[in-house]
Scaffold this motif. Structure first.
Motif, PDB file in Angstrom:
ATOM      1  N   GLU A   1       0.857  -1.186   0.000  1.00 21.00           N
ATOM      2  CA  GLU A   1       0.000   0.000   0.000  1.00 21.00           C
ATOM      3  C   GLU A   1       0.897   1.241   0.000  1.00 21.00           C
ATOM      4  N   THR A   2       0.668   2.136  -0.939  1.00 19.88           N
ATOM      5  CA  THR A   2       1.545   3.308  -1.090  1.00 19.88           C
ATOM      6  C   THR A   2       0.931   4.588  -0.529  1.00 19.88           C
ATOM      7  N   LEU A   3      -0.343   4.551  -0.144  1.00 18.75           N
ATOM      8  CA  LEU A   3      -1.000   5.749   0.389  1.00 18.75           C
ATOM      9  C   LEU A   3      -1.395   5.503   1.841  1.00 18.75           C
ATOM     10  N   SER A   4      -0.767   6.227   2.757  1.00 24.91           N
ATOM     11  CA  SER A   4      -1.022   6.018   4.177  1.00 24.91           C
ATOM     12  C   SER A   4      -2.413   6.525   4.555  1.00 24.91           C
ATOM     13  N   PRO A   5      -3.016   5.989   5.618  1.00 26.18           N
ATOM     14  CA  PRO A   5      -4.381   6.384   6.008  1.00 26.18           C
ATOM     15  C   PRO A   5      -4.533   7.884   6.254  1.00 26.18           C
ATOM     16  N   GLN A   6      -3.519   8.526   6.818  1.00 29.43           N
ATOM     17  CA  GLN A   6      -3.655   9.950   7.116  1.00 29.43           C
ATOM     18  C   GLN A   6      -3.681  10.820   5.864  1.00 29.43           C
ATOM     19  N   ASN A   7      -3.273  10.278   4.740  1.00 27.79           N
ATOM     20  CA  ASN A   7      -3.284  11.043   3.492  1.00 27.79           C
ATOM     21  C   ASN A   7      -4.511  10.758   2.633  1.00 27.79           C
ATOM     22  N   ARG A   8      -5.432   9.952   3.118  1.00 24.75           N
ATOM     23  CA  ARG A   8      -6.600   9.602   2.324  1.00 24.75           C
ATOM     24  C   ARG A   8      -7.694  10.663   2.448  1.00 24.75           C
ATOM     25  N   ARG A   9      -8.561  10.673   1.447  1.00 22.17           N
ATOM     26  CA  ARG A   9      -9.601  11.685   1.363  1.00 22.17           C
ATOM     27  C   ARG A   9     -10.969  11.029   1.409  1.00 22.17           C
ATOM     28  N   SER A  10     -11.971  11.818   1.670  1.00 24.27           N
ATOM     29  CA  SER A  10     -13.339  11.310   1.749  1.00 24.27           C
ATOM     30  C   SER A  10     -13.820  10.837   0.378  1.00 24.27           C
ATOM     31  N   ALA A  11     -14.643   9.793   0.399  1.00 28.00           N
ATOM     32  CA  ALA A  11     -15.221   9.276  -0.842  1.00 28.00           C
ATOM     33  C   ALA A  11     -16.623   9.822  -1.078  1.00 28.00           C
ATOM     34  N   ARG A  12     -17.042  10.813  -0.290  1.00 33.14           N
ATOM     35  CA  ARG A  12     -18.362  11.400  -0.502  1.00 33.14           C
ATOM     36  C   ARG A  12     -18.418  12.094  -1.863  1.00 33.14           C
ATOM     37  N   PRO A  13     -19.513  11.919  -2.596  1.00 34.22           N
ATOM     38  CA  PRO A  13     -19.612  12.529  -3.937  1.00 34.22           C
ATOM     39  C   PRO A  13     -19.334  14.024  -3.945  1.00 34.22           C
ATOM     40  N   GLY A  14     -19.832  14.722  -2.915  1.00 33.41           N
ATOM     41  CA  GLY A  14     -19.594  16.166  -2.864  1.00 33.41           C
ATOM     42  C   GLY A  14     -18.125  16.499  -2.765  1.00 33.41           C
ATOM     43  N   ARG A  15     -17.401  15.733  -1.946  1.00 36.58           N
ATOM     44  CA  ARG A  15     -15.963  15.971  -1.794  1.00 36.58           C
ATOM     45  C   ARG A  15     -15.224  15.646  -3.084  1.00 36.58           C
ATOM     46  N   ILE A  16     -15.611  14.558  -3.736  1.00 38.47           N
ATOM     47  CA  ILE A  16     -14.983  14.197  -5.010  1.00 38.47           C
ATOM     48  C   ILE A  16     -15.219  15.293  -6.047  1.00 38.47           C
TER      49      ILE A  16
END
Length: 430
Positions: A211-226
């Motif tokens: 896994e190359t993306l750490s949890p603290q760098n992840r973003r919300s998957a909510r449609p509005g955020r996308i």
């Protein structure tokens, strides 16, 4: 988060939050080779799935009792799925990490390839191709995003140059591989081969890609955020400038791909085998320039090499126009043609690096937009040569215009100093 903050993404903190980042000169050779083969294989999903079965279309039309137009829909639906799939897979990988969406996407690709192999009709094949495209898009977009996770600055540009060994060779080798498979098996065997390729990459990715993306760098998957993330990227003039630069550079290459067969075989009298040799030589030039670019990155900044590649493309494009306009001998056409196609090996890795440099926390979404722009702008020029008459001059004008537009986009949209420029200069000084 404001739009400007989303576009900038707090670049100064990126170096401390990214989990595994290889700076210039610090990458491990064995790890780089492993990642290059795996990620290069993932980016090859598209060209292999598009080009391998093209030699079999006439046979498929007979066996499935369909028209050429109906079978062409299997290509069109794949291209559409490839664009849509990237827009979906990119944000999902930003939210859930790269590994899980990647494994799911590769598994979907393998399963859909098997369904395509046993499709009893054209509608069934079209459906299988649509699903196959979604899996292929996932592999392609996450491969670019993973490179952004693992590397930065010059090291990232150098790795993208290494990927040219695989991504540059795939479109050249795919029709050849498909033709040879047809000598041994039916068109269904081509899709079985794609199934095997997908299964192989699935196994390798499961065991060799962390896994190359750490949890603290992840973003919300909510449609509005996308939607806000995409809106911020679209408002980032520098990012759009680099994306258009890549798309227009590939537009020149797509104009060559769509027009060269007719021009070189019908206008200049090359046999199919001679044309294959020319096509392969140009593909080899693209790969070699990509490797030269990787070596030059130790001495020159990515932005400098990108500018150089674009200028070379324009010079080559104008040379093709001159040769076509004056109906020069074949050698005088092939020389600038080789120069223009090969320049993509210098343009693509550097432009991709600079486009992704400012977006470490939305690399998946940024990678998706890069792929979509490349698909829309680059692939959208394929019919242009035919609309202009299909002649050598039509191909030359399309290639030269695309190269000039790429240089103009780079010069006008990316000239304002940005953090990508700062990263570029800092790494160049190391």
């Amino acid at each position: 988060m404001t739009a400007s903050t989303a576009a900038g993404e707090t670049r100064t903190a990126a170096s401390t939050t990214e989990p595994v980042t290889e700076r210039a000169g610090t990458s491990r050779p064995h790890r780089t080779a492993r990642y290059a083969l795996l990620l290069g294989g993932l980016t090859a999903f598209g060209p292999l799935s598009i080009d391998m079965y093209l030699p079999a279309l006439p046979v498929m039309a007979q066996e499935l009792r369909s028209t050429d137009t109906q079978l062409q829909l299997t290509l069109a639906v794949f291209l559409v799925g490839l664009g849509i799939g990237q827009l979906v897979a990119g944000p999902l990988s930003d939210a859930f990490g790269r590994r899980r969406p990647l494994l799911v996407g590769v598994a979907v690709f393998a399963a859909a390839s098997m369904l395509a192999a046993f499709s009893p009709s054209v509608p069934a094949l079209i459906a299988a191709r649509a699903v196959q495209a979604l899996g292929a898009a996932t592999g392609m977009v996450i491969a670019r995003a993973a490179v952004r996770d693992l590397y930065s600055g010059v090291a990232m540009a150098r790795f993208f140059s290494t990927l040219m060994l695989v991504t540059g060779a795939a479109p050249v080798l795919a029709p050849v591989i498909g033709g040879q498979l047809l000598r041994l098996t039916s068109w269904r065997g081509i899709f079985i081969a794609l199934t095997g390729f997908g299964v192989l990459l699935l196994v390798v990715a499961a065991f060799a890609l962390p896994e190359t993306l750490s949890p603290q760098n992840r973003r919300s998957a909510r449609p509005g955020r996308i939607a806000r993330t995409y809106a911020a990227l679209l408002r980032d003039r520098v990012f759009i400038g680099f994306a258009l630069t890549i798309g227009l550079a590939f537009a020149a290459m797509f104009a060559y791909i769509s027009g060269s067969s007719f021009v070189l075989q019908h206008d200049y009298g090359l046999s199919p085998s001679e044309y294959g040799f020319v096509f392969g030589a140009n593909g080899l030039g693209l790969v070699l320039v990509g490797q030269i670019n990787g070596r030059l990155l130790g001495r020159f900044a990515p932005r400098t090499l990108l500018r150089t590649g674009l200028v070379i493309a324009v010079i080559g494009g104008l040379g093709i126009v001159a040769a076509a306009a004056w109906q020069a001998p074949l050698a005088l056409l092939l020389a600038p043609l080789f120069v223009t196609v090969s320049s993509v090996g210098m343009v693509s890795p550097n432009a991709t690096t600079l486009a992704l440099a400012d977006h470490p926390r939305s690399a998946g979404s940024a990678s998706a937009l890069l792929g979509l722009v490349q698909f829309l702008v680059g692939g959208g020029t394929s019919p242009l040569v035919g609309l202009l008459g299909g002649s050598a001059l039509a191909m030359a004008v399309a290639m030269a215009a695309a190269a000039i537009a790429a240089l103009a986009a780079f010069a006008s949209l990316t000239r304002v100093t940005s953090s990508s420029d700062r990263i570029d200069r800092i790494d160049h000084l190391r």
